[in-house]
Write an enzyme that holds these catalytic residues in place. Structure first.
Site: not given
Ligand SMILES: Cc1cc2nc3c(=O)[nH]c(=O)nc-3n(C[C@H](O)[C@H](O)[C@H](O)COP(=O)(O)OP(=O)(O)OC[C@H]3O[C@@H](n4cnc5c(N)ncnc54)[C@H](O)[C@@H]3O)c2cc1C
Length: 389
Positions: A124, A132, A343, A366-367, A369
């Protein structure tokens, strides 16, 4: 696989493969049932991970974990990455950073039972106004006699519906470390902890990501992990590990997608011949395979460097590079696989459709790009390219 492996590494890889072969047949059932499988099936999968020596693969043997090297964990994570709907999460990786800073009480109460599979953790950290920018968290920890009183609202708490304790990151409001971060272990049945809501997400996983409120939660000082002011240090250590494992899982997903899409392309006929004979299809697969090889080499090399000991700042940047490249690669591969399936690639029973949705988060959690690129650029300007490659 042509990469040089020791006999022991190959045995670990084979055990990962065995587990994955057992999990893949359950993907569609999970997808059609909100990510859920019957309790006994899930228990059997967990048991299988234990039997194969893959449970708590990152934890030391002295505490009951599998004690695999980082490289071996990458080999297993790559296999796990081939499975959709997070069914591979039966190979759990409890907080690897914790044993070396945990007190005897914390080892006995949370760490060892989690390794045994008797307890489940969640993280948490993120909040509505702090993702970020972790330092922007507004959650607080106030010392009160022998206790701390915790307040805050956390977002996206993965597995909170399955967990019984959380790592709760907060800013101290009292003492000589006021304003800095601290990490606490909080039992989720403690008075003052409640689920605010469980939003729906893009993927179909049994592990949810609820919003959790911590309102005047009182925990003994024994629940503080490490020392006051250490909170961010633990988060960074976890980020590095998870970024590497995300890179590995993305490589596994890409390999499965390439296998499935090329198998389909060889069978599917259009205008009188298999679509694999059309250059447009071939080039999508050729680009995918080439990019996968590059990502795998980065990931393997980094894991082996980590096992032999490397400068932690270089490791930090290389984990970002591996996660950035592998997650972006896997998303491109999934997009191409959907296209090759036509399809069918838009049907939830199709593996490419599921990965197309599921891999998207690997460019975010986890961050993001963008954050990985900032870390890489910061490293470049501080150390120069030569030191980082
Ligand atoms: C499915 C899921 C599970 C998660 N599980 C957990 C969990 O278990 N525990 C937990 O604590 N968190 C968890 N997270 C949170 C996750 O780590 C954050 O969502 C992530 O770090 C991004 O934060 P944010 O969502 O607040 O986006 P923001 O930080 O608000 O970013 C929004 C956009 O701005 C960009 N941006 C931000 N800063 C910069 C910058 N300096 N330069 C350039 N671009 C920038 C970002 O890249 C992004 O594109 C989870 C998220 C998801 C989606």
């Amino acid at each position: 696989m042509n990469y040089p492996l020791t006999e022991e590494d190959r045995a670990v890889l084979d055990r990962g493969r065995l587990l994955v072969e057992e999990l893949i047949p359950y993907e569609v059932e999970a997808e059609m049932n909100e990510g859920e499988l019957p309790r006994e099936v899930r228990a059997r999968h967990r048991q299988r991970a234990h039997e194969l020596g893959l449970a708590a693969m990152n934890m030391p043997r002295s505490l009951g974990g599998a004690g695999l090297s980082t490289f071996q964990q990458v080999l297993v994570s790559e296999q796990i990455g081939k499975v959709t709907n997070a069914l591979g999460w039966v190979v759990d990786t409890p907080a690897g950073w914790l044993p070396k800073v945990a007190s005897e009480y914390q080892l006995a109460t949370w760490v060892v039972p989690t390794i045994r599979g008797e307890r489940v953790e969640c993280y948490a950290i993120t909040e509505e106004n702090a993702g970020s920018d972790v330092d922007a968290i507004e959650a607080t920890a106030r010392r009160d006699g022998g206790d701390y009183v915790l307040d805050g609202v956390k977002w996206h708490v993965t597995s909170a519906n399955l967990a019984d304790h959380a790592f709760f990151q907060a800013k101290l409001t009292t003492g000589s470390h006021a304003g800095s971060h601290a990490m606490f272990i909080v039992d989720l049945d403690a008075p003052g902890v409640r689920i605010i809501r469980t939003p729906a997400y893009t993927h179909t996983f049994a592990a949810h990501h609820p919003e959790l409120a911590f309102e005047g939660v009182r925990v003994p000082a024994a629940n503080l992990v490490g020392a006051e002011g250490d909170g961010m240090k633990f988060a960074y250590e976890w980020f590095r590990y998870e970024r590497l494992m995300i890179a590995a899982r993305c490589c596994g997903a890409a390999e499965r997608l390439i296998d499935e899409a090329s198998g389909f392309a060889a069978e599917r006929r259009a205008f009188g011949k298999p679509i694999s004979e059309y250059q447009a299809i071939q080039f999508m697969l050729a680009d995918s395979l080439t990019e996968l090889w590059a990502a795998r080499l980065m990931t393997y090399r980094l894991a082996q460097s980590m096992d032999s000991g490397m400068d932690v700042k270089v490791e930090h940047v290389q984990c970002s590079m591996a996660k950035l490249f592998a997650s972006e690669m896997a998303n491109r591969v999934a997009d191409r696989a959907v296209q090759i399936f036509g399809g069918r690639g838009y049907m939830r029973e199709n593996v490419a459709e599921r990965f197309y949705r599921e891999l998207r988060v690997d460019r975010i959690w986890e961050g993001t790009s963008e954050i990985q690129r900032s870390i890489i650029a910061r490293g470049l300007f501080k150390k120069g390219a030569g030191a980082l490659l």
